[in-house]
Design an enzyme around this catalytic site. Structure first.
Site, mmCIF file in Angstrom:
data_model
loop_
_atom_site.group_PDB
_atom_site.id
_atom_site.type_symbol
_atom_site.label_atom_id
_atom_site.label_comp_id
_atom_site.label_asym_id
_atom_site.label_seq_id
_atom_site.Cartn_x
_atom_site.Cartn_y
_atom_site.Cartn_z
ATOM 1 N N HIS A 88 30.047 63.090 76.104
ATOM 2 C CA HIS A 88 29.889 62.447 77.413
ATOM 3 C C HIS A 88 28.949 63.282 78.279
ATOM 4 O O HIS A 88 29.039 64.499 78.300
ATOM 5 C CB HIS A 88 31.239 62.305 78.110
ATOM 6 C CG HIS A 88 31.296 61.109 79.025
ATOM 7 N ND1 HIS A 88 31.730 59.880 78.614
ATOM 8 C CD2 HIS A 88 30.952 60.966 80.324
ATOM 9 C CE1 HIS A 88 31.663 59.018 79.613
ATOM 10 N NE2 HIS A 88 31.191 59.653 80.678
ATOM 11 N N ASP A 167 39.625 53.292 85.739
ATOM 12 C CA ASP A 167 38.387 54.046 85.977
ATOM 13 C C ASP A 167 37.205 53.101 86.110
ATOM 14 O O ASP A 167 36.309 53.334 86.929
ATOM 15 C CB ASP A 167 38.136 55.068 84.859
ATOM 16 C CG ASP A 167 36.808 55.783 85.085
ATOM 17 O OD1 ASP A 167 36.670 56.413 86.151
ATOM 18 O OD2 ASP A 167 35.900 55.656 84.245
ATOM 19 N N ARG A 174 33.080 53.380 93.568
ATOM 20 C CA ARG A 174 32.335 54.608 93.888
ATOM 21 C C ARG A 174 30.838 54.321 93.909
ATOM 22 O O ARG A 174 30.101 54.852 94.736
ATOM 23 C CB ARG A 174 32.647 55.702 92.860
ATOM 24 C CG ARG A 174 34.062 56.249 92.983
ATOM 25 C CD ARG A 174 34.430 57.092 91.765
ATOM 26 N NE ARG A 174 33.599 58.254 91.605
ATOM 27 C CZ ARG A 174 33.295 58.803 90.430
ATOM 28 N NH1 ARG A 174 33.738 58.287 89.293
ATOM 29 N NH2 ARG A 174 32.545 59.873 90.374
ATOM 30 N N SER A 189 37.313 60.862 86.147
ATOM 31 C CA SER A 189 36.710 59.661 85.574
ATOM 32 C C SER A 189 36.352 59.903 84.098
ATOM 33 O O SER A 189 36.705 59.113 83.213
ATOM 34 C CB SER A 189 35.452 59.304 86.388
ATOM 35 O OG SER A 189 34.658 58.384 85.703
ATOM 36 N N LYS A 193 38.758 58.707 80.364
ATOM 37 C CA LYS A 193 38.227 57.918 79.249
ATOM 38 C C LYS A 193 38.341 58.692 77.937
ATOM 39 O O LYS A 193 38.640 58.125 76.891
ATOM 40 C CB LYS A 193 36.740 57.574 79.496
ATOM 41 C CG LYS A 193 36.526 56.600 80.639
ATOM 42 C CD LYS A 193 35.092 56.095 80.699
ATOM 43 C CE LYS A 193 34.123 57.047 81.355
ATOM 44 N NZ LYS A 193 34.231 57.148 82.807
#
Ligand code: URA
Length: 442
Positions: A88, A167, A174, A189, A193
């Site tokens: 990520h 999220d 956001r 966030s 995940k």
């Protein structure tokens, strides 16, 4: 008098958070629950995110938010599949790293189980990029996702529908309220995940600089260690690379354009910065899972590109998710913009700055991202960067090509892009790409 352990009401949480006063973890959990149950409104949740951006979010509140986001959906455990990994990025411009790194790592024997998100602010998102691939299904049922991880060795889905769905809702909020830039919100966030997705090892690419959500290396390192701490109680191992986002990564910004560039990397071509980072992140996740010995990941990842195995895995992956596997090698398989506008250099000199944030905002304005929830992403919108920091240009030399849906957008995009560029009389100092690395020991 209120008992010290009684959760506060949503408005009480807001009043304290706006002033930067601590609220207990139970109150944060109660706020998120109230929001998901429709008892607290989007406006209230948006105000809380604004308070988090302005005042910071403590470790307890970040952990409570992470747990609440994880609890909003299903949670996978993939230990029976063998060494599983996920990657990520904290968000960047032109950042198609994951699209190349994930199949490279899968080619090394890591079972990649990746739960992704959409673009946030001026940065791109993996789900938006994957949706630029004709036919690609980002929203798989979880049993099919797990089967594909087992049988194909890689699956990449949008976390939104089932994994940490709260999220995905928070992303939208956001994004449109300009409240992305909070280390706590970002950590919760991302890690919600990753925890819900079930992979055993997680390689983070933590961006720092103009186009990143972290301004300093210290901030980026703090966020990386906070994310590792969030994952540890769930038995997950986190490693990270801190990389520069002063200028966009690679030479293409925009969803279909970035898929094309990731394909170049998988074919052993493409821009050297994107190649280097994709190989680094693939090596990180391969070493963290233990399928490759420490220190050997980079060479093995580079070999998986040069011998074609990473590209073959990428083709099988996209085909398994009903996309056109030709996208990695055939530009014609991807959608293309009807309008292209070359932007010429306003003067001569060395490109001393290509401000990633402004480039990202230009791409967002062209339609590669969203300015509010009712906009749909245009897969073809974006920019090709023909000159990067350190390049020498003469007046009128092409700096970029704007890819747009129509001539008006292309013209405005060209004007906006020029605000990102600075020219100087002398060559600038080179910008190092990989700044630091760290993570949990094996
Ligand atoms: N990526 C995410 O998934 N969430 C963030 O908040 C930032 C980057």
């Amino acid at each position: 008098m209120r008992s010290s352990t009684a959760p506060l009401t949503p408005v009480e949480v807001l009043e304290l958070s706006v002033r930067g006063e601590p609220v207990g973890a139970a109150s944060v959990a109660a706020l998120v629950r109230a929001w998901l149950d429709g008892v607290a409104t989007d406006a209230q949740m948006g105000a809380w995110c604004a308070a988090a951006c302005a005042q910071g979010l403590g470790a307890g509140a970040t952990e409570a938010l992470t747990k609440a986001l994880v609890a909003s959906g299903d949670r996978l455990e993939l230990a029976t599949l063998g060494p599983t990994g996920d990657t990520h990025s904290t968000g960047g411009v032109g950042d198609s790293t994951t699209l190349a790194a994930a199949p490279i790592a899968a080619a090394l024997g890591v079972r990649i189980a990746k739960a992704s998100g959409r673009g946030l602010g001026h940065t791109g998102g993996t789900v938006d990029r994957l949706e630029a691939i004709p036919g690609y299904q980002v929203d798989l049922p979880l049993d099919r996702f797990v089967r594909q991880v087992r049988d194909v060795g890689i699956a990449v889905i949008g976390a939104g529908a089932r994994l940490a769905p709260a999220d995905a809702r928070l992303h939208v909020l956001r994004d449109e309220t300009g409240t992305v830039r909070s280390a706590g919100l970002i950590a919760a966030s991302i890690m919600s995940k990753k925890i819900a997705g079930g992979a055993g090892a997680i390689a983070l690419d933590v961006k720092v600089g103009d186009g990143a959500f972290f301004a300093s290396v210290e901030e980026a390192r703090g966020a990386a260690t906070a994310m590792a701490a969030l994952a540890r109680p769930w038995g997950r191992r986190v490693v990270w690379t801190i990389s520069s986002m002063e200028q966009p990564l690679g030479r293409r910004v925009g969803n279909a354009l970035e898929v094309r560039e990731a394909g170049e990397v998988l074919r052993g071509e493409g821009p050297p910065d994107l190649r280097e980072l994709a190989v680094r992140v693939a090596a990180d996740v391969a070493e963290a899972t233990g399928v490759i010995a420490p220190g050997e990941g980079e060479a093995r990842a580079a070999a998986a590109v040069s011998d074609g195995t990473a590209l073959a895995v990428a083709e099988r992956w996209v085909e398994a998710q009903e996309g056109d596997p030709a996208v990695w090698s055939d530009d014609g398989a991807l959608p293309a913009a009807p309008e292209r506008r070359v932007v010429g250099a306003p003067g001569g000199g060395w490109v001393s700055r290509l401000a990633a944030r402004r480039v990202g905002e230009t791409a967002r304005w062209l339609g590669a991202g969203r300015l509010h929830r009712h906009q749909t992403v245009d897969p073809v919108a974006g920019l090709e960067l023909l000159a990067k920091v350190g390049d020498r240009v003469e007046p009128g030399d092409p700096l970029a090509v704007v890819h747009a849906r129509d001539p008006a957008l292309a013209g405005r995009g060209a004007e906006l892009f020029l605000h990102a560029v600075e020219l100087a009389d002398a060559p600038p100092e080179p910008i190092p790409l990989i700044i630091d690395r760290g993570g949990d020991d094996a």
